[in-house]
Enzyme design. Structure first.
Site, PDB file in Angstrom:
ATOM      1  N   SER A 157      42.671  38.441  42.644  1.00 53.15           N
ATOM      2  CA  SER A 157      42.409  38.773  44.041  1.00 53.15           C
ATOM      3  C   SER A 157      41.068  39.462  44.237  1.00 53.15           C
ATOM      4  O   SER A 157      40.894  40.196  45.207  1.00 53.15           O
ATOM      5  CB  SER A 157      43.522  39.678  44.553  1.00 53.15           C
ATOM      6  OG  SER A 157      43.605  40.826  43.719  1.00 53.15           O
ATOM      7  N   CYS A 158      40.126  39.275  43.289  1.00 56.95           N
ATOM      8  CA  CYS A 158      38.835  39.948  43.414  1.00 56.95           C
ATOM      9  C   CYS A 158      38.189  39.566  44.741  1.00 56.95           C
ATOM     10  O   CYS A 158      38.146  38.397  45.116  1.00 56.95           O
ATOM     11  CB  CYS A 158      37.921  39.577  42.248  1.00 56.95           C
ATOM     12  SG  CYS A 158      38.532  40.249  40.699  1.00 56.95           S
TER      13      CYS A 158
END
Lengths: 103, 200
Positions: free
Chosen positions: B104-105
């Protein structure tokens, strides 16, 4: 690590279904989970790589069927228990106590 | 062992929170302040200001494309999950789109916390193998000759898309332009139009 988290290019995951006007958090517990991650991370209990690794070694089926902040809580709990800040028995006991109070 | 599959997650979170507060490892006021910051202060309106400035200030745009982290910090946006930023520019021939296939960067200081779909399996799986199909699902139809570039974020590097400035906005100032820049336009699952908004 070639685990279930490595989703790029997989088929069969279904439609994306973006949610219009999505709130930042979808339930009060997600808000708390986010805050617990930030405060324990900032408190030096683990670093970001340890956190990611704790998510990546989740049981594959559990990973796919659980929500995002459930992954976070899994990792926070896993690391805090590993480091001795909490014990599983304490968590189980507190959950039972809170459930009883709510009943 | 960590949470079994059938666990009541809300109860579990409350139990862990109460234990950590009791042990003095978490201060409730600090927790509340952090959550409030990400709910109300940090969000796509920050990134929209960066885009609008780039559209109206060629020197800033040049700095943004050569050292995004420093240029974005000029506007006061920096910190956790934005330590190393790269801005990729949409042009008449190239459309950029950002994903994090592994998790989920996402660039928190400029976009806030990511929406659920960005963190979910379908987008992460398909963005890299069927980007045009994904764009169609978001209502974005690109001409077939336009190149699509997909950038896979990671824990060290976060991407922000600089959308194309919409036609017909020549007379608008930076504040008015910022209102046209949606979150999705800065992820690359949307485009900026002369009537688009920051809601999505």
């Amino acid at each position: 690590m070639n685990g279930v988290h490595d989703l790029g290019g997989m088929h069969g995951m279904g439609p994306i279904n973006p949610e219009p006007n999505e709130p930042v958090f979808h339930a009060p517990w997600e808000r708390t989970a986010f805050g617990l991650f930030i405060t324990t991370f900032a408190g030096g209990h683990f670093n970001v790589d340890e956190f990611r690794h704790a998510i990546e070694k989740m049981d594959a089926a559990h990973y796919l069927e659980s929500s995002y902040y459930a992954h976070w809580m899994h990792a926070v709990e896993d690391l805090l228990v590993q480091r001795g800040a909490l014990t599983s028995a304490e968590i189980d006991g507190r959950m039972a106590q809170l459930a009883k109070e709510a009943a | 062992m960590p949470a079994p599959h059938t666990d009541d997650i809300a109860l579990r979170v409350r139990a862990i929170e109460s234990l950590l507060v009791e042990k003095g490892l978490v201060q409730p006021a600090a927790l509340a302040a952090i959550v409030e910051t990400y709910e109300t202060k940090i969000g796509p309106h920050n990134g929209a200001q960066v885009v609008a400035r780039a559209w109206t200030d060629p020197a800033f745009k040049a700095r943004l494309l050569s050292d995004a982290t420093a240029a974005i910090a000029e506007l006061g946006f920096s910190g956790v999950q934005g330590e190393d930023m790269v801005v990729v520019e949409n042009t008449p021939t190239v459309h950029n789109m950002v994903v994090c296939t592994l998790c989920s960067c996402y660039p928190w200081p400029t976009l806030g916390l990511p929406p659920n779909w960005y963190k979910s399996a379908p987008y992460r799986a398909r963005a890299v193998i069927d980007p045009r199909g994904v764009l169609t699902e978001f209502g974005v139809e690109l001409p077939p000759e336009k190149e699509v570039r997909v950038w896979d974020s990671n824990a060290e590097l976060r991407y922000l898309v600089l959308p194309e400035r919409p036609a017909g906005t020549e007379g608008m100032d930076a504040a008015a332009l910022a209102a046209l820049v949606s979150r999705d336009a800065m992820i690359g699952t949307g485009v900026a139009t002369s009537s688009s908004g920051a809601a999505r």
